[in-house]
Design a protein around this motif. Structure first.
Motif, short mmCIF file in Angstrom:
data_model
loop_
_atom_site.label_atom_id
_atom_site.label_comp_id
_atom_site.label_asym_id
_atom_site.label_seq_id
_atom_site.Cartn_x
_atom_site.Cartn_y
_atom_site.Cartn_z
N GLU A 55 9.40 10.08 -5.04
CA GLU A 55 9.10 8.95 -5.93
C GLU A 55 9.70 7.64 -5.42
O GLU A 55 9.44 6.58 -5.98
N PHE A 56 10.54 7.71 -4.39
CA PHE A 56 11.27 6.53 -3.90
C PHE A 56 10.35 5.34 -3.65
O PHE A 56 10.63 4.23 -4.11
N LYS A 57 9.27 5.56 -2.95
CA LYS A 57 8.37 4.46 -2.58
C LYS A 57 7.80 3.76 -3.83
O LYS A 57 7.74 2.53 -3.89
N GLY A 58 7.41 4.54 -4.82
CA GLY A 58 6.87 3.96 -6.05
C GLY A 58 7.91 3.18 -6.83
O GLY A 58 7.63 2.12 -7.39
N ILE A 59 9.13 3.72 -6.88
CA ILE A 59 10.23 3.04 -7.56
C ILE A 59 10.46 1.67 -6.93
O ILE A 59 10.52 0.64 -7.62
N MET A 60 10.58 1.66 -5.62
CA MET A 60 10.88 0.41 -4.92
C MET A 60 9.71 -0.57 -5.00
O MET A 60 9.92 -1.78 -5.07
N ALA A 61 8.48 -0.07 -5.01
CA ALA A 61 7.31 -0.96 -5.11
C ALA A 61 7.35 -1.76 -6.41
O ALA A 61 7.09 -2.97 -6.41
N ILE A 62 7.69 -1.09 -7.52
CA ILE A 62 7.78 -1.79 -8.80
C ILE A 62 8.94 -2.79 -8.78
O ILE A 62 8.80 -3.93 -9.25
N TRP A 64 10.27 -4.40 -6.16
CA TRP A 64 9.94 -5.58 -5.34
C TRP A 64 8.89 -6.45 -6.02
O TRP A 64 8.96 -7.68 -5.96
N LYS A 65 7.92 -5.83 -6.67
CA LYS A 65 6.90 -6.61 -7.38
C LYS A 65 7.55 -7.47 -8.47
O LYS A 65 7.25 -8.65 -8.62
N ARG A 66 8.49 -6.89 -9.19
CA ARG A 66 9.12 -7.61 -10.30
C ARG A 66 10.19 -8.59 -9.84
O ARG A 66 10.41 -9.59 -10.50
N ILE A 67 10.86 -8.30 -8.75
CA ILE A 67 11.84 -9.26 -8.22
C ILE A 67 11.14 -10.55 -7.84
O ILE A 67 11.65 -11.64 -8.03
N LYS A 68 9.93 -10.42 -7.32
CA LYS A 68 9.18 -11.60 -6.86
C LYS A 68 8.42 -12.29 -7.99
O LYS A 68 7.85 -13.35 -7.78
N TRP A 73 11.76 -14.65 -16.26
CA TRP A 73 13.09 -14.56 -15.66
C TRP A 73 13.74 -13.20 -15.84
O TRP A 73 14.58 -12.80 -15.04
N GLN A 74 13.38 -12.45 -16.89
CA GLN A 74 14.01 -11.16 -17.12
C GLN A 74 13.67 -10.15 -16.03
O GLN A 74 14.48 -9.28 -15.72
N HIS A 75 12.47 -10.25 -15.44
CA HIS A 75 12.08 -9.29 -14.40
C HIS A 75 13.02 -9.35 -13.19
O HIS A 75 13.63 -8.33 -12.85
N PRO A 76 13.17 -10.50 -12.52
CA PRO A 76 14.08 -10.50 -11.37
C PRO A 76 15.54 -10.25 -11.76
O PRO A 76 16.27 -9.57 -11.04
N GLN A 97 17.45 -0.03 3.73
CA GLN A 97 16.34 -0.21 4.65
C GLN A 97 15.26 -1.08 4.02
O GLN A 97 14.68 -1.95 4.66
N GLN A 98 14.99 -0.84 2.75
CA GLN A 98 13.99 -1.63 2.02
C GLN A 98 14.45 -3.08 1.84
O GLN A 98 13.67 -4.00 1.98
#
Length: 141
Positions: A55-62, A64-68, A73-76, A97-98
């Motif tokens: 599940e790592f890839k899916g976790i990080m995808a969400i 990074w999407k929300r950090i950007k 403002w609550q997302h990042p 690595q990500q």
């Protein structure tokens, strides 16, 4: 309708329609744009466990999407809190690595001087951690 949470219902509907995995749903819940809702440590622990799985890839995808996503403002802000927790409790090597992949590190760096304007024109700032003596004072520390 007492107890009805419209935002939660919309989030659950999006989770269903967009076919998010359970771990992706947990990340969306942890980084929701509800000001009153702090990230629960138990929720972050479940996400941290997921960083050791497929599940790592899916976790990080969400994340990074929300950090950007600087429109809300609550997302990042919540993503940075979650990311810090995951570095301490999750698969730190994979997360680092990500972080150092092109675009991700720059997105985090850009948030050190981020200012968000809300509808009421109240400024919320996410301060950088350089020189911050409060580092590591989160509830989970």
């Amino acid at each position: 309708m007492e107890g009805f949470d419209f935002k939660r219902t919309v989030r659950e509907f999006k989770n269903f329609v967009l076919n998010y995995t359970e771990q992706e749903q947990l990340v969306r819940e942890a980084t929701c744009n509800d000001e009153k809702e702090e990230i629960q440590e138990a929720l972050m622990r479940e996400i941290a466990k997921g960083t050791f799985t497929v599940e790592f890839k899916g976790i990080m995808a969400i994340i990074w999407k929300r950090i950007k996503d600087t429109r809300i403002w609550q997302h990042p802000f919540k993503c940075l809190i979650l990311l810090e927790f995951l570095l301490l409790e999750g698969n730190a090597d994979m997360i680092l690595q990500q972080v150092y992949q092109k675009g991700n590190f720059e997105a985090i760096t850009a948030l050190t001087s981020y200012t968000a304007r809300e509808e009421q024109h109240i400024c919320q700032e996410i301060q950088g951690t350089q020189g911050n003596s409060n580092k590591g004072t989160h509830a989970y520390a």
